[in-house]
Design a protein around this motif. Structure first.
Motif, PDB file in Angstrom:
ATOM      1  N   GLY A   1       1.007  -1.333  -0.291  1.00  0.00           N
ATOM      2  CA  GLY A   1       0.105  -0.320  -0.046  1.00  0.00           C
ATOM      3  C   GLY A   1       0.594   1.429   0.166  1.00  0.00           C
ATOM      4  O   GLY A   1       1.927   1.500  -0.550  1.00  0.00           O
TER       5      GLY A   1
ATOM      6  N   HIS B   1      -0.442  -4.769   3.251  1.00  0.00           N
ATOM      7  CA  HIS B   1      -1.460  -5.231   4.320  1.00  0.00           C
ATOM      8  C   HIS B   1      -1.749  -6.754   3.979  1.00  0.00           C
ATOM      9  O   HIS B   1      -0.701  -7.213   3.084  1.00  0.00           O
ATOM     10  CB  HIS B   1      -2.800  -4.765   3.235  1.00  0.00           C
ATOM     11  CG  HIS B   1      -2.366  -3.265   3.801  1.00  0.00           C
ATOM     12  ND1 HIS B   1      -3.466  -2.492   3.163  1.00  0.00           N
ATOM     13  CD2 HIS B   1      -3.085  -2.873   4.961  1.00  0.00           C
ATOM     14  CE1 HIS B   1      -3.295  -1.143   3.310  1.00  0.00           C
ATOM     15  NE2 HIS B   1      -3.332  -1.564   5.372  1.00  0.00           N
TER      16      HIS B   1
ATOM     17  N   ALA C   1      -4.118  -9.276   3.002  1.00  0.00           N
ATOM     18  CA  ALA C   1      -5.595  -9.004   2.718  1.00  0.00           C
ATOM     19  C   ALA C   1      -6.601 -10.215   2.315  1.00  0.00           C
ATOM     20  O   ALA C   1      -5.633 -11.190   2.183  1.00  0.00           O
ATOM     21  CB  ALA C   1      -6.569  -8.369   0.958  1.00  0.00           C
TER      22      ALA C   1
ATOM     23  N   MET D   1     -11.763  -3.241   4.010  1.00  0.00           N
ATOM     24  CA  MET D   1     -12.206  -2.423   3.755  1.00  0.00           C
ATOM     25  C   MET D   1     -13.059  -2.545   1.803  1.00  0.00           C
ATOM     26  O   MET D   1     -12.897  -3.586   2.030  1.00  0.00           O
ATOM     27  CB  MET D   1     -10.465  -2.115   2.391  1.00  0.00           C
ATOM     28  CG  MET D   1     -10.569  -1.168   1.576  1.00  0.00           C
ATOM     29  SD  MET D   1      -8.752  -0.839   0.703  1.00  0.00           S
ATOM     30  CE  MET D   1      -7.571   0.115   1.723  1.00  0.00           C
TER      31      MET D   1
ATOM     32  N   GLU E   1     -15.595  -0.609  -0.736  1.00  0.00           N
ATOM     33  CA  GLU E   1     -15.325   0.046  -2.130  1.00  0.00           C
ATOM     34  C   GLU E   1     -15.946   1.523  -2.079  1.00  0.00           C
ATOM     35  O   GLU E   1     -15.356   2.534  -2.591  1.00  0.00           O
ATOM     36  CB  GLU E   1     -16.317  -0.741  -3.285  1.00  0.00           C
ATOM     37  CG  GLU E   1     -15.029   0.108  -4.602  1.00  0.00           C
ATOM     38  CD  GLU E   1     -15.504  -0.307  -6.185  1.00  0.00           C
ATOM     39  OE1 GLU E   1     -16.171  -1.564  -5.798  1.00  0.00           O
ATOM     40  OE2 GLU E   1     -15.094   0.149  -6.639  1.00  0.00           O
TER      41      GLU E   1
ATOM     42  N   PRO F   1     -11.419   2.391   0.211  1.00  0.00           N
ATOM     43  CA  PRO F   1      -9.980   2.345  -0.898  1.00  0.00           C
ATOM     44  C   PRO F   1      -8.985   3.842  -0.887  1.00  0.00           C
ATOM     45  O   PRO F   1      -9.989   4.589  -0.594  1.00  0.00           O
ATOM     46  CB  PRO F   1     -10.406   1.843  -2.351  1.00  0.00           C
ATOM     47  CG  PRO F   1     -11.308   1.061  -1.896  1.00  0.00           C
ATOM     48  CD  PRO F   1     -12.771   1.987  -0.556  1.00  0.00           C
TER      49      PRO F   1
ATOM     50  N   THR G   1      -6.041   4.077  -2.368  1.00  0.00           N
ATOM     51  CA  THR G   1      -4.273   4.263  -3.755  1.00  0.00           C
ATOM     52  C   THR G   1      -5.241   4.050  -4.599  1.00  0.00           C
ATOM     53  O   THR G   1      -6.660   2.521  -4.657  1.00  0.00           O
ATOM     54  CB  THR G   1      -3.548   3.251  -3.576  1.00  0.00           C
ATOM     55  OG1 THR G   1      -4.047   2.241  -3.527  1.00  0.00           O
ATOM     56  CG2 THR G   1      -2.763   3.103  -2.165  1.00  0.00           C
TER      57      THR G   1
ATOM     58  N   HIS H   1      -6.254   0.223  -4.935  1.00  0.00           N
ATOM     59  CA  HIS H   1      -7.289  -0.513  -3.735  1.00  0.00           C
ATOM     60  C   HIS H   1      -8.195  -0.894  -4.690  1.00  0.00           C
ATOM     61  O   HIS H   1      -9.005  -1.913  -5.689  1.00  0.00           O
ATOM     62  CB  HIS H   1      -6.890   0.253  -2.871  1.00  0.00           C
ATOM     63  CG  HIS H   1      -6.632   0.227  -2.152  1.00  0.00           C
ATOM     64  ND1 HIS H   1      -6.266   1.496  -1.044  1.00  0.00           N
ATOM     65  CD2 HIS H   1      -5.652  -1.242  -1.154  1.00  0.00           C
ATOM     66  CE1 HIS H   1      -5.147   1.385  -0.640  1.00  0.00           C
ATOM     67  NE2 HIS H   1      -4.773  -0.649  -0.701  1.00  0.00           N
ATOM     68  N   TYR H   2      -8.640   0.596  -5.870  1.00  0.00           N
ATOM     69  CA  TYR H   2      -9.957   1.061  -6.377  1.00  0.00           C
ATOM     70  C   TYR H   2      -9.575  -0.004  -7.765  1.00  0.00           C
ATOM     71  O   TYR H   2     -10.818  -0.865  -7.990  1.00  0.00           O
ATOM     72  CB  TYR H   2     -10.000   2.089  -7.073  1.00  0.00           C
ATOM     73  CG  TYR H   2     -10.899   3.088  -6.396  1.00  0.00           C
ATOM     74  CD1 TYR H   2     -12.056   2.859  -5.725  1.00  0.00           C
ATOM     75  CD2 TYR H   2      -9.873   3.927  -5.346  1.00  0.00           C
ATOM     76  CE1 TYR H   2     -12.022   3.452  -5.217  1.00  0.00           C
ATOM     77  CE2 TYR H   2      -9.995   4.501  -4.983  1.00  0.00           C
ATOM     78  CZ  TYR H   2     -11.561   4.897  -4.208  1.00  0.00           C
ATOM     79  OH  TYR H   2     -12.627   6.000  -2.973  1.00  0.00           O
TER      80      TYR H   2
ATOM     81  N   MET I   1      -8.180  -6.204   5.789  1.00  0.00           N
ATOM     82  CA  MET I   1      -6.456  -5.034   5.177  1.00  0.00           C
ATOM     83  C   MET I   1      -5.841  -4.918   6.343  1.00  0.00           C
ATOM     84  O   MET I   1      -6.343  -3.864   6.647  1.00  0.00           O
ATOM     85  CB  MET I   1      -7.207  -3.753   4.710  1.00  0.00           C
ATOM     86  CG  MET I   1      -7.366  -3.888   3.263  1.00  0.00           C
ATOM     87  SD  MET I   1      -6.336  -4.186   2.390  1.00  0.00           S
ATOM     88  CE  MET I   1      -6.850  -4.172   0.645  1.00  0.00           C
TER      89      MET I   1
END
Ligand SMILES: [Fe+3]
Ligand SMILES: [Mg+2]
Ligand SMILES: [Zn+2]
Ligand SMILES: [Zn+2]
Lengths: 330, 765
Positions: free
Chosen positions: B219, B224, B226, B252, B254, B307, B309, B312-313, B333
């Motif tokens: 990250g 992390h 996950a 985490m 969205e 998210p 970064t 992440h998306y 996460m």
């Protein structure tokens, strides 16, 4: 002055008051015994005072301890102990039969170790001016080691060998002193280490860089002192350090760390990596080294620190002990 | 028309946040001539034009700031006209003194997010898209000024397209130092034990997650771990491998909409979740969608973030595509570490430490220069609380009410360590460092101090430390060869509140936590002080109890329960027919009793945390803890299952000795248990009692002193029930209550308090 339970408090006293006042090239090396050359003969010379409560405990007594302790300080300098002095400070009214038991025990310990008690002194002080009996012993011996030994000889990569399980002496004393109802078979490990040292020197002498007997403050304090004076770092493998079940159990209940508890019959040897296995074999072949283990390695970074690799893979910084540890966690 | 030339010096967060292009555009639009430049003091602007236009320019400068920019000072001087024809941006210059601020790392902005999912955009799906309004900052900066050469982006050579954007003052990416694209910038990689680095990395990672894998994910400030939070077995696997038995995992999702499917979210919480700081927010779970039970065993709150970064998306998009389920994608996460170690942030370290416990590593070649954990915040009826201050908040300074007399370094506590450095009127509280007993953490503590000294050009002349002789931060401080000031732990807690609110007159301070070293050698933790920054006086404290076995008693709450029972009943308590007592191992208890009797390794403690532990053990909730504060946390969780109580247990305030005797309460709790009162009810009543008892004590202190202001700080105030009931009951007695909002109420706030006390004492002379 806080009570000298070893560790950082005593360390500060030595560094702050005695070392600067008495400074000379021999003392400045800060070893357990002084190494001297007299008429071409290499000698080790040391002294130690013994204050123990109670005087008798599982596995030993103050008299035996006073002999073993000084023998061990000489042995750690790579010497064969030869002669001891004994100096006693007795409190008025101290029972003669107890004194006799202590003296007999000293005589036996000396005889078994092959050293002679050749001089001494006795003072009796008024009631209340001393706590029963204090014993000071000093000793000299000839140095067997060919290579120089000491904290400054420790090198990056050296392996740290421990001759056996830790904490027995300190726990035995504590259980005896506090009369705790802990069912246990813990006995003091008090023993003279000079024959173990001799056989190590004879077999792997050139590869041994330093001996220490981890007495007050336990191996945590001894190793911190080595790390500080060698400006190197010591990494210990927590799982490799032998601890008897009785000691572990008592420490668990009392909330003490076996690494900070006194030993009187164990030694640490800093050994060049290539001699690790041979040294371990030699140690284990000796009656006092049957449970010997390689417990760690000397590394460069971070200087002056000792840390433990814990069994879950973390690294815990191991500090010297200041009296009873006060909690640092929340 | 009068023509003038102004030289404007701006200080604050004005570098790396699109400030110069913003100035450039303002000047261009107004046809002003001159230049703007960055130096290590901040930003210098020279503008020339008519007085009115200049005034309008100045107004816009302050009113229309870019999202991440923040102006602290703005100085204008009039200088001679130069008559240039244009306005230009001049290259950075270096100066001896460094006074510029660095922006915290920021979550991806809306513009970048749109481009990320626009198939026509040249950065479509590029997981390192950023601009001057968003992206990494603090974690990639090695030195100042903030130029690409001083970041971990230095070795990426920009392609012509990126270069053009970078040079165009009207582009959103003008001088965006981490700017890059798929052609020239960092690349993502996915490696598993069986397959080496693959091309369609993110897709593969998503496929693995769908199969229940545990992945390591790089990250912003570290790695992390996950996994799919709806997959019971995946979460169990993660727990096992991470060797984390019980402590909750962060999640985490969205979007806010997904979060609402299983958490109740207020407007304030929504704002926190969506802010560019993107902290973890502690939220109330509701009865909707249920995540795996192992995510937060025994908790009715969840730790959740959105998210932050582009990676992440993109990962979420892929997961949504690949997870063959109608349920939304919810990922665990959690920090990429084993148990209590610091999180991994270097790739090699991650491979070594996380490789064996993960099924794959999703990583990239943009280096993280400094480790920075996720921040944790929450909302209470008493306002927002920051429980861990790191990513998104650090290194923003706190402005002090007055300048410090000399640069100061405060070394903080042992656990949840932060340090704090101050110069002039700014205090820089470090990111969450962690537990110093861990060698890696101790190393980041030392490296962090060196880094802050460099970044903010602070050479400490005075060092401040806790009174605990064995804290490694104390040891570090006293070995620095600087004048050292020791500050008592709970004084520091209260001082952190005083300085946050700029209070000048003495306040009543309630400092309540697990443990802190008292000047009398006891372990304090339930303290009612009268304090200002320079001095404190201990007015009341919980009556001392033995802490049998020191730290062991903290890990084993049953010891405190036994200690309290022993104090209340003598060793006779063994015959009371309570499950807790009957379950005690008789021989172990015997030894404990002897230890207490002989004061053998039984330091005295006035800790409120330990009282919570004792009650938790007594009612049969927990006798051993697996993580810090677990017993108290579970006691609170249990209490919340019960309606509010309004009958406090009995206790005695002994005004003479300043002791608060809670043994009457212990006896009543025992009676209640014998009468089979449900434990949850006892837990609830206990919480109410604590709030009531602290309020009564304040009333008592106020009667004597007339002081009506109360500052609360210490780890206990992470207990929402105690906090909210106390604040309410203090308010009903007309007290004005102050809390920590900017630094943690736990030991993460100690460094700021230490600094404030030392600075005030130095100022006083
Ligand atoms: Fe605290
Ligand atoms: Mg000695
Ligand atoms: Zn952006
Ligand atoms: Zn490019």
């Amino acid at each position: 002055l806080s009570h000298g339970s070893g560790g950082k408090a005593t360390h500060n006293l030595i560094e702050g008051i005695f070392a600067p006042a008495f400074a000379n090239t021999v003392l400045d090396r800060m070893e357990d015994a002084a190494s001297l050359t007299l008429g071409g003969l290499r000698l080790a010379f040391t002294t130690d005072s013994y204050v123990v409560n109670p005087l008798f405990f599982a596995g030993g007594d103050i008299g035996q301890l006073a002999v073993h302790g000084t023998i061990n300080d000489l042995a750690m300098a790579g010497a064969d102990p030869l002669y001891l002095s004994v100096s006693m400070i007795l409190e008025e009214g101290f029972p003669i039969d107890v004194l006799r038991r202590i003296v007999d025990s000293m005589a036996r310990a000396a005889r078994e170790a092959g050293v002679l008690i050749v001089t001494g002194d006795t003072k009796v002080v008024q009631r209340g001016k001393a706590d029963g009996i204090f014993i000071n012993t000093a000793g000299v011996g000839t140095i067997r080691a060919v290579a120089e030994l000491g904290q400054t000889q420790v090198r990056v990569g050296d392996r740290i060998l421990l001759s056996g399980a830790i904490g027995d002496h300190g726990v035995a004393i504590m259980l005896a002193r506090e009369e705790l109802d802990i069912e246990t078979d813990v006995q003091s490990d008090s023993a003279p280490l000079h024959t173990l040292v001799a056989t190590l020197l004879d077999n792997v002498g050139n590869s041994i860089h330093c001996f220490r007997d981890p007495t007050r403050g336990g191996i945590a304090t001894s190793l911190n002192e080595i790390a500080l004076s060698s400006e190197l770092s010591i990494a210990l493998d927590e799982q490799a350090i032998p601890v008897h079940a009785g000691v572990r159990g008592a420490c668990e209940i009392l909330g003490l760390d076996p690494l900070t508890i006194a030993n009187e019959g164990k030694l640490l040897a800093m050994v060049a990596p290539e001699a690790e296995q041979l040294a371990l074999k030699v140690m284990r072949a000796h009656p006092l080294g049957k449970e010997a283990m390689v417990i760690g390695t000397v590394q460069a970074d971070p200087p002056g620190m000792v840390f433990l690799r814990t069994d879950i893979g973390g690294t815990r910084v191991l500090d010297m002990l200041v009296g009873d540890p006060l909690p640092r966690i929340c | 028309m009068e023509r003038e030339r102004w030289c404007i010096h701006v200080q604050g967060i004005v570098q790396g946040v699109g400030f110069r292009p913003f100035v450039y555009a303002l000047a261009l639009r107004r046809r002003l001539s001159g230049f703007v430049l960055n130096n290590s003091q901040g930003v210098v602007i020279e503008v020339e034009g008519s007085t009115e236009v200049l005034q309008d320019f100045q107004h816009a400068l302050q009113a229309d700031l870019p999202p991440l920019a923040h102006i602290d000072t703005l100085q204008i001087s009039h200088i001679a006209n130069k008559q240039e024809s244009s306005f230009v941006i001049v290259e950075s210059e270096r100066q001896a003194e460094r006074n510029t601020l660095i922006s915290p790392d920021s979550a991806i902005c809306q513009d970048c997010l749109q481009e990320l999912f626009d198939p026509q955009d040249r950065r479509f799906h590029y997981p390192f898209i950023n601009c001057t309004n968003c992206g990494p900052r603090f974690t990639i900066i090695q030195d100042i000024p903030y130029d690409r050469a001083n970041t971990t982006m230095a070795h990426f050579q920009m392609c012509p397209d990126c270069q053009q954007e970078y040079r165009d003052p009207l582009d959103r990416r003008f001088h965006a130092q981490p700017d890059a694209c798929a052609l020239c910038g960092p690349q993502i990689r996915f490696s598993t034990a069986t397959a080496a680095d693959s091309q369609d990395s993110i897709e593969q990672a998503a496929a693995q997650l769908a199969r229940g894998a545990v992945l390591a994910l790089k990250g912003l400030g570290g790695y992390h771990l996950a996994c799919n939070a709806l997959d019971e077995r995946a979460v169990q696997r993660l727990r096992q491998r991470k060797r984390r038995e019980a402590k909750p995992f962060a999640l985490m999702v969205e979007t806010l909409e997904v979060a609402r499917q299983f958490c109740s979210i207020s407007d304030d919480e929504a704002i926190l979740l969506q802010s560019y700081r993107r902290p973890i927010v502690l939220l109330q779970q509701h009865s909707g969608l249920q995540v795996a039970s192992d995510v937060a065993p025994g908790h009715n709150t969840l730790a959740l973030m959105l998210p932050y970064t582009p990676l992440h998306y993109v990962l979420f998009e892929q997961c949504r595509r690949i997870f063959s389920t109608s349920q939304p994608v919810i990922l665990v996460m959690t920090s990429g570490n084993l148990s209590d170690e610091p999180i991994a942030y270097r790739d090699e370290d991650a491979r070594e430490r996380l490789g064996p416990i993960s099924d794959g590593i999703l990583y990239h070649n943009r280096e993280i220069f400094i480790r920075c954990d996720d921040s944790i915040v929450r909302h209470t009826t008493a306002g927002p609380q920051i429980l861990r201050r790191a990513r998104g908040y650090v290194p923003e300074p706190l402005t002090l009410p007055w300048p410090v007399p000399t640069p100061i370094l405060a070394c903080g506590a042992q656990l949840k360590n932060t340090f704090c450095m101050a110069k002039d009127q700014q205090a820089f509280v470090s990111h969450h460092i962690g537990d110093l007993e861990n060698l890696e953490t101790l190393r980041s503590f030392k490296e962090g101090i060196a880094h802050f000294q460099r970044l903010f050009d602070i050479t400490p002349q005075v060092v401040v430390h806790d009174l605990h002789p064995d804290y490694l931060s104390t040891r570090y401080a006293t070995e620095l060869n600087l004048p050292a000031i020791g500050v008592q732990h709970h004084h520091a807690h209260i001082a952190s509140v005083i300085i946050e609110h700029g209070l000048t007159e003495p306040v009543i301070g309630i400092a309540a936590d697990g443990s802190g070293y008292g000047p009398d050698g006891a372990i304090w933790g339930g303290e009612i002080l009268m304090a200002d920054l320079c001095h404190f006086q201990r007015c009341f404290h919980l009556a001392y109890m033995p802490l049998p076995g020191g730290e062991q008693a903290i890990k084993q709450p049953w010891r405190m329960a036994a200690a309290y029972l022993c104090a209340a009943y003598g060793s006779d308590f063994e015959h009371i027919p309570l499950p807790f007592i009957q379950q005690l191992d008789h021989s172990t208890w015997k030894t404990l009793a002897q230890m207490i009797e002989r004061k053998l390794h039984c330091p005295a403690t006035s800790s409120l945390g330990r009282l919570c532990d004792a009650v938790a053990a007594l009612i049969g909730l927990r006798s051993h803890v697996q993580y810090e504060g677990q017993a108290a946390i579970e006691l609170e969780q249990l209490a919340t299952t019960c309606p509010a109580s309004s009958h406090p247990y009995a206790f005695d305030l002994l005004a003479q000795t300043g002791q608060i005797d809670v043994l009457p309460m212990i006896r009543t709790i025992v009676d209640d248990l014998l009468k089979h009162v449900p434990p949850a009810q006892i837990a609830r009543r206990f919480h109410f009692t604590v709030a009531h008892l602290l309020t009564s004590t304040c009333v008592e202190v106020s009667k004597r002193s007339g002081v009506q202001k109360v500052a609360l700080s210490g780890g206990i105030f992470q207990n929402r029930l105690i906090l909210e009931e106390l604040v309410q009951s203090l308010a009903s007695q007309n007290f004005i209550v102050y809390l920590n909002h900017k630094v943690p109420t736990n030991d993460g706030g100690i460094s700021l308090g230490q600094l404030a006390v030392a600075a005030a004492q130095l100022n006083e002379g």
